[in-house]
Scaffold this motif. Structure first.
Motif, PDB file in Angstrom:
ATOM      1  N   PRO A 132      20.553   6.067 -37.159  1.00  0.00           N
ATOM      2  CA  PRO A 132      20.346   4.626 -37.389  1.00  0.00           C
ATOM      3  C   PRO A 132      21.292   4.093 -38.453  1.00  0.00           C
ATOM      4  N   GLY A 133      21.829   2.912 -38.198  1.00  0.00           N
ATOM      5  CA  GLY A 133      22.735   2.306 -39.160  1.00  0.00           C
ATOM      6  C   GLY A 133      24.169   2.748 -39.039  1.00  0.00           C
ATOM      7  N   GLU A 134      24.422   3.773 -38.240  1.00  0.00           N
ATOM      8  CA  GLU A 134      25.790   4.265 -38.066  1.00  0.00           C
ATOM      9  C   GLU A 134      26.379   3.715 -36.761  1.00  0.00           C
ATOM     10  N   THR A 135      27.705   3.649 -36.724  1.00  0.00           N
ATOM     11  CA  THR A 135      28.382   3.212 -35.502  1.00  0.00           C
ATOM     12  C   THR A 135      28.437   4.369 -34.508  1.00  0.00           C
ATOM     13  N   VAL A 136      27.850   4.158 -33.340  1.00  0.00           N
ATOM     14  CA  VAL A 136      27.852   5.177 -32.283  1.00  0.00           C
ATOM     15  C   VAL A 136      28.488   4.551 -31.052  1.00  0.00           C
ATOM     16  N   ASN A 137      29.589   5.102 -30.623  1.00  0.00           N
ATOM     17  CA  ASN A 137      30.279   4.581 -29.441  1.00  0.00           C
ATOM     18  C   ASN A 137      29.774   5.273 -28.182  1.00  0.00           C
ATOM     19  N   PRO A 138      29.487   4.502 -27.138  1.00  0.00           N
ATOM     20  CA  PRO A 138      29.010   5.126 -25.898  1.00  0.00           C
ATOM     21  C   PRO A 138      30.128   5.899 -25.214  1.00  0.00           C
ATOM     22  N   MET A 139      29.728   6.906 -24.444  1.00  0.00           N
ATOM     23  CA  MET A 139      30.696   7.702 -23.698  1.00  0.00           C
ATOM     24  C   MET A 139      31.378   6.853 -22.630  1.00  0.00           C
ATOM     25  N   VAL A 140      30.619   5.929 -22.070  1.00  0.00           N
ATOM     26  CA  VAL A 140      31.149   4.988 -21.083  1.00  0.00           C
ATOM     27  C   VAL A 140      30.362   3.695 -21.222  1.00  0.00           C
ATOM     28  N   ALA A 141      31.038   2.564 -21.187  1.00  0.00           N
ATOM     29  CA  ALA A 141      30.368   1.272 -21.350  1.00  0.00           C
ATOM     30  C   ALA A 141      29.405   1.014 -20.189  1.00  0.00           C
ATOM     31  N   ARG A 142      28.257   0.421 -20.506  1.00  0.00           N
ATOM     32  CA  ARG A 142      27.256   0.012 -19.509  1.00  0.00           C
ATOM     33  C   ARG A 142      26.822   1.191 -18.627  1.00  0.00           C
ATOM     34  N   ALA A 156      23.542   8.523 -15.892  1.00  0.00           N
ATOM     35  CA  ALA A 156      22.202   8.604 -16.494  1.00  0.00           C
ATOM     36  C   ALA A 156      22.212   9.572 -17.671  1.00  0.00           C
ATOM     37  N   ALA A 157      22.944  10.683 -17.520  1.00  0.00           N
ATOM     38  CA  ALA A 157      23.065  11.648 -18.625  1.00  0.00           C
ATOM     39  C   ALA A 157      23.843  11.018 -19.787  1.00  0.00           C
ATOM     40  N   ALA A 158      24.856  10.212 -19.463  1.00  0.00           N
ATOM     41  CA  ALA A 158      25.665   9.570 -20.506  1.00  0.00           C
ATOM     42  C   ALA A 158      24.837   8.580 -21.314  1.00  0.00           C
ATOM     43  N   ILE A 159      23.997   7.781 -20.642  1.00  0.00           N
ATOM     44  CA  ILE A 159      23.179   6.819 -21.385  1.00  0.00           C
ATOM     45  C   ILE A 159      22.107   7.551 -22.178  1.00  0.00           C
ATOM     46  N   ASN A 160      21.627   8.660 -21.659  1.00  0.00           N
ATOM     47  CA  ASN A 160      20.626   9.426 -22.383  1.00  0.00           C
ATOM     48  C   ASN A 160      21.214  10.010 -23.672  1.00  0.00           C
ATOM     49  N   GLU A 161      22.450  10.499 -23.605  1.00  0.00           N
ATOM     50  CA  GLU A 161      23.139  10.995 -24.809  1.00  0.00           C
ATOM     51  C   GLU A 161      23.313   9.867 -25.832  1.00  0.00           C
ATOM     52  N   SER A 182      27.406  20.192 -14.008  1.00  0.00           N
ATOM     53  CA  SER A 182      26.575  21.398 -13.936  1.00  0.00           C
ATOM     54  C   SER A 182      26.682  22.202 -15.236  1.00  0.00           C
ATOM     55  N   LYS A 183      27.904  22.314 -15.760  1.00  0.00           N
ATOM     56  CA  LYS A 183      28.100  23.022 -17.026  1.00  0.00           C
ATOM     57  C   LYS A 183      27.375  22.294 -18.159  1.00  0.00           C
ATOM     58  N   TYR A 184      27.462  20.971 -18.140  1.00  0.00           N
ATOM     59  CA  TYR A 184      26.763  20.188 -19.175  1.00  0.00           C
ATOM     60  C   TYR A 184      25.258  20.414 -19.093  1.00  0.00           C
ATOM     61  N   SER A 185      24.738  20.431 -17.876  1.00  0.00           N
ATOM     62  CA  SER A 185      23.285  20.579 -17.684  1.00  0.00           C
ATOM     63  C   SER A 185      22.772  21.907 -18.217  1.00  0.00           C
ATOM     64  N   SER A 186      23.611  22.932 -18.169  1.00  0.00           N
ATOM     65  CA  SER A 186      23.181  24.251 -18.632  1.00  0.00           C
ATOM     66  C   SER A 186      23.518  24.506 -20.098  1.00  0.00           C
ATOM     67  N   SER A 187      24.497  23.757 -20.630  1.00  0.00           N
ATOM     68  CA  SER A 187      24.942  24.041 -22.009  1.00  0.00           C
ATOM     69  C   SER A 187      24.775  22.878 -22.983  1.00  0.00           C
ATOM     70  N   SER A 188      24.525  21.656 -22.460  1.00  0.00           N
ATOM     71  CA  SER A 188      24.461  20.426 -23.282  1.00  0.00           C
ATOM     72  C   SER A 188      25.773  20.161 -24.019  1.00  0.00           C
ATOM     73  N   VAL A 193      28.704  18.115 -24.619  1.00  0.00           N
ATOM     74  CA  VAL A 193      29.040  16.722 -24.311  1.00  0.00           C
ATOM     75  C   VAL A 193      30.488  16.568 -23.847  1.00  0.00           C
ATOM     76  N   MET A 194      31.345  17.517 -24.211  1.00  0.00           N
ATOM     77  CA  MET A 194      32.726  17.456 -23.729  1.00  0.00           C
ATOM     78  C   MET A 194      32.760  17.637 -22.213  1.00  0.00           C
ATOM     79  N   GLU A 195      31.885  18.501 -21.704  1.00  0.00           N
ATOM     80  CA  GLU A 195      31.794  18.680 -20.255  1.00  0.00           C
ATOM     81  C   GLU A 195      31.261  17.403 -19.591  1.00  0.00           C
ATOM     82  N   LEU A 196      30.324  16.731 -20.269  1.00  0.00           N
ATOM     83  CA  LEU A 196      29.790  15.481 -19.719  1.00  0.00           C
ATOM     84  C   LEU A 196      30.883  14.408 -19.686  1.00  0.00           C
ATOM     85  N   GLN A 197      31.676  14.346 -20.751  1.00  0.00           N
ATOM     86  CA  GLN A 197      32.771  13.379 -20.777  1.00  0.00           C
ATOM     87  C   GLN A 197      33.762  13.656 -19.647  1.00  0.00           C
TER      88      GLN A 197
END
Length: 435
Positions: free
Chosen positions: A87-97, A73-78, A31-37, A39-43
């Motif tokens: 593009p071209g940079e290494t970006v690690n997902p918040m959670v695999a798959r 769904a929010a994690a994959i969207n991020e 809920s905090k992530y949804s109102s503030s974006s 990403v630490m709250e999403l993690q």
């Protein structure tokens, strides 16, 4: 002591957090992530929902799975957003798959929901997720993470079928071409991951639907050759070549098939066909030269005339490759090895003649020895150039050591041996002996 005991108690209490508490924490952070974006709250939400779903009491709670679907769904969207802006940079997902996990969570929530509202929310989540499931698969292919790409594209097909079966609105509804594309990428990913059992039914389904793409036949060839069923592999490859005679990928697969089957005489025509299609592809000249060299070796004892013809064809194709790429060390070495190996085989005859001490026998011995030395002399400049191109090639150094020894050039032979020893010890030779 008391402080230490309190600390241990606090840690234990944290690990003992109930699934219900973890779900509340996940909901709060999401809920905090949804109102503030933030990403630490999403993690934090991701971490908490995974704890919640580990609790057996939560595994019958549709709200837990619905919340998990929203969080993943929010994690994959991020992740998709970060990949698109970096593009071209290494970006690690918040959670695999994350997309696949979100889809599984939404489908589980639908199955557990006892009210239409809960089912509707789950279907809506799946509908909004579809594009990012495909995106997850695309990024996984780009990263050569084929297990994840298979999971994503296979999930994409499953989600379409789930939505269709439950009155949802699938993005692929009425677009069979796009749906088959998802199936194809799932099958391709499975092949690349060498998961041939998973790839087989996907490719077969596309084949039976007459999916108009040469890649289906190539995929089936790779599936069955990977499983060791060369009869089936050859069957689908033959069908594909007949249906798509201009497709170079199928042609190259056919070349690999003939190589595996040892069908050398047929292979020469296929390789020449490939050269006509890709005249700048040096590896094709090298492969054709090697095939003719194998044919030369097969015919050397039984049909010397045919063997000589194959020898010249091998030489010609190595030279044609060098016309395209004059400094190709492999081709240069191959030309030297062609003469060297012929000379080495001739030395076996020399051993037989050495026991004949008659005048005629000695004359034959000297004539053959002269011929052998001439062969080694023809090989030498190729090995010399190959060593100058790549001074760390072991086979080149071995050949030069032998030729130097035959010429009584013990200094050169000893230097080649020393260089071989240095390479064996892990050292890199920085400069050519001939420079």
């Amino acid at each position: 002591m008391l402080s230490a005991l309190l600390a241990v108690f606090a840690i234990s209490a944290a690990f003992a957090q109930s699934g219900e508490d973890a779900l509340k924490n996940a909901t709060k952070s999401y809920s905090k992530y949804s109102s503030s974006s933030d990403v630490m709250e999403l993690q934090t939400a991701v971490d908490a929902i995974e704890v919640a779903l580990d609790d057996s009491q939560m595994q019958s709670n549709y709200e837990a799975y619905l919340e998990a679907g929203n969080i993943y769904a929010a994690a994959i969207n991020e992740y998709v957003t970060q990949r698109s802006i970096s593009p071209g940079e290494t970006v690690n997902p918040m959670v695999a798959r994350a997309a696949s996990k979100a889809a599984q969570a939404y489908m589980k929530a639908y199955e557990l929901a006892d009210k239409r509202r809960g089912q509707k929310d789950a279907l809506e989540g799946l509908q909004n997720l579809q594009a990012n499931i495909s995106n997850e698969g695309i990024y996984a292919i780009q990263d050569e993470n084929y297990g994840d790409s298979f999971e994503a594209f296979n999930t994409s097909v499953t989600v379409h079928e789930f939505l269709s079966d439950n009155d949802g609105d699938s993005a692929f509804e009425g677009d069979e071409a796009k749906l088959n594309e998802e199936r194809y990428y799932a099958a391709l990913s499975a092949v690349l991951a060498e998961n041939f059992d998973a790839a087989e039914p996907l490719f077969i389904a596309l084949y039976e639907e007459n999916y108009d793409d040469a890649s289906i036949y190539d995929g089936l060839f790779k599936v069955y050759s990977g499983k060791g069923d060369m009869e089936s592999a050859g069957k689908y490859l033959s069908e594909g070549r007949e249906k798509y005679p201009e497709n170079t990928q199928l042609l190259f697969s056919e070349i690999n098939y003939y190589l595996a089957e040892g069908r050398l005489d047929e292979l020469t025509d296929k390789l020449q066909e490939a050269i006509n299609a890709e005249p700048e592809n040096v590896s094709l000249y090298a492969t054709l030269g090697q095939v003719y060299e194998q044919l030369y070796n097969k015919q050397r004892e039984t049909d010397p005339e045919a063997a000589t013809e194959y020898f010249e064809k091998a030489k010609s194709n190595y030279e044609r490759g060098l016309e395209v790429e004059p400094e190709n060390a492999s081709l240069i070495y191959s030309l030297g090895a062609l003469y060297f190996n012929r000379a080495a085989k001739m030395t076996e005859q020399l051993v037989d003649l050495s026991s004949d001490l008659s005048k005629d026998g000695q004359a034959k011995y000297e004539a053959l020895e002269k011929e052998i030395n001439n062969e080694f002399d023809q090989a030498f400049p190729y090995f010399q150039k190959a060593e100058m191109t790549d001074p760390n090639n072991r086979n080149t150094l071995i050949a030069l050591k032998e030729i130097f020894a035959r010429r009584d050039n013990f200094e050169g032979s000893t230097e080649m041996k020393n260089r071989l020893d240095r390479i064996e010890a892990g050292e890199t030779i920085e400069s050519s002996y001939f420079e």
